[in-house]
Scaffold this motif. Structure first.
Motif, PDB file in Angstrom:
ATOM      1  N   GLN A   1      35.402  38.917  30.270  1.00  0.00           N
ATOM      2  CA  GLN A   1      35.627  38.898  31.706  1.00  0.00           C
ATOM      3  C   GLN A   1      36.956  39.555  32.077  1.00  0.00           C
ATOM      4  OE1 GLN A   1      34.049  37.407  34.661  1.00  0.00           O
ATOM      5  NE2 GLN A   1      32.288  37.864  33.364  1.00  0.00           N
TER       6      GLN A   1
ATOM      7  N   ARG B   1      36.997  42.368  34.869  1.00  0.00           N
ATOM      8  CA  ARG B   1      37.757  42.158  36.100  1.00  0.00           C
ATOM      9  C   ARG B   1      38.886  43.181  36.246  1.00  0.00           C
ATOM     10  NH1 ARG B   1      35.102  39.187  39.901  1.00  0.00           N
ATOM     11  NH2 ARG B   1      33.973  37.495  38.891  1.00  0.00           N
TER      12      ARG B   1
ATOM     13  N   GLN C   1      41.131  39.827  41.435  1.00  0.00           N
ATOM     14  CA  GLN C   1      40.232  39.948  40.296  1.00  0.00           C
ATOM     15  C   GLN C   1      40.749  39.163  39.093  1.00  0.00           C
ATOM     16  OE1 GLN C   1      37.276  41.153  40.219  1.00  0.00           O
ATOM     17  NE2 GLN C   1      37.241  42.093  42.238  1.00  0.00           N
TER      18      GLN C   1
END
Length: 367
Positions: free
Chosen positions: A334, A338, A324
């Protein structure tokens, strides 16, 4: 020449002159509003203007629309511009497309299924990349990052001893207390020791440690690699010929695989100590009797089961966290998304694999 507006002698026509453009229109809209409120104009004469743009066309169109006036004297090019402005002056009704609840739920399920399948394929591909990196390091031992691996040992293992020990100690107390309450109804309080020993060594010790490591170290892996990906440090490593898989991912994976059995065993021992303390205080079972009973009722296979599961759980946690983190792109949001996905995936896969191991070892006769 600046834009100007004047009424003709009969007061029936408003004649525009000059440039009706954004740069020269000045206070024309305010003057039109003031004069238009006082007396109307049935005709707007634009034959004397030199230039008109979208702003000027909008001013003329709105004045004509509000006073029901006709527009005259425009050349064909300006007429087309005014027609575009008129077509744009429409109320737009934004109605959401009606979707039945069944269709919406079905679509969400389909999207989730596609996302899960894509993620699973990505995890398998990332696992293959880790295996290739490990093979390269085995063939070229000098490329092994010993210092980075040792530093990951400290972060994953040594600094986690306190929180894992506290969690395991309290879990042991809870298991002993709840087990004693239920078994007391049948006069079988002594079997609380069986419950504590078997469930901590076989299941809860390793499982709770894996969940704790996933939330603590798995999230750290994703956040660290995601930040490095966002700041282009990983791209810079590739540019200078350093493999991010060997320098960043492999040390974290090795640390998680090696330390999970140790942390799981440590967690089980601390949990049994907590359970023994409560048995001593609440049930009056002395520590010597407690230890002797543990040796009688807990088979060595329970320890083997925990030690077999632990490195697999460690590999899953490192795999999900690093995968991830390496998928981060775009913006800082992000990184958070993640990181959350890494923890959720790691815990989910750990529980799924734990269920698989339970069935597998039972079928082997390791009950």
């Amino acid at each position: 020449m600046g834009a100007a507006a004047d009424f003709s002698e009969d007061g029936d026509t408003l004649r525009f002159t000059g440039d009706l453009s954004l740069a020269t229109i000045g206070d024309l809209p305010q003057r039109l509003r003031a004069r238009g409120d006082g007396e109307g104009a049935r005709h707007l004469d634009l034959s004397a203007i030199d230039r008109i743009d979208t702003v000027g066309a909008w001013v003329v169109h709105r004045f004509a629309h509000e006073h029901n006036a006709t527009i005259e004297g425009l050349d064909p090019e300006h007429v087309r511009l005014l027609e575009h402005v008129e077509r744009s002056d429409q109320l737009v009704a934004m109605r959401p497309r009606h979707v039945s609840p069944f269709t919406r739920v079905l679509g969400e399920i389909g999207t989730a299924t596609i996302t899960a399948g894509t993620t699973l394929l990505g995890l398998l591909g990332f696992l293959g990349a880790i295996v290739i990196a490990l093979g390269n390091v085995i063939r070229h031992p000098r490329r092994f990052r010993f210092n980075a691996t040792v530093q990951r040992f400290e972060v994953v293992g040594v600094t986690a001893l306190g929180i894992i020990g506290l969690m395991s100690f309290l879990i042991g107390i809870v298991i002993a207390q709840q087990g004693a309450v239920q078994l007391r109804q049948f006069g079988a309080e002594v079997y609380t020791i069986n419950l504590i020993g078997r469930i901590t060594l076989r299941e809860l010790g390793v499982l709770m440690t894996a969940i704790m490591v996933a939330g603590r170290s798995g999230s750290a892996f994703a956040a660290q690699l995601g930040t490095m990906k966002l700041t282009e440090e990983i791209d810079a490593m590739r540019t200078i010929g350093v493999s991010p898989m060997e320098a960043l991912v492999l040390p974290r994976t090795i640390a998680a695989i090696v330390l999970m059995p140790l942390l799981g065993f440590y967690s089980s021992i601390v949990a049994m100590i907590g359970g023994g303390l409560l048995c001593w205080i609440n049930l009056g079972i002395p520590p010597v009797t407690y230890i002797a009973r543990l040796r009688e009722v807990v088979p060595i296979t329970d320890l083997y089961v925990g030690l077999v599961k632990a490195p697999v759980f460690g590999a899953i946690i490192a795999l999900a966290g690093c995968f991830q983190g390496m998928q981060v792109e775009g913006d800082a949001e992000q990184v958070g998304n993640r990181t959350t996905a890494a923890v959720v995936q790691a815990i989910f896969l750990v529980i799924v694999l734990d269920a698989f191991f339970a069935v597998f070892f039972t079928s082997m006769g390791w009950n």
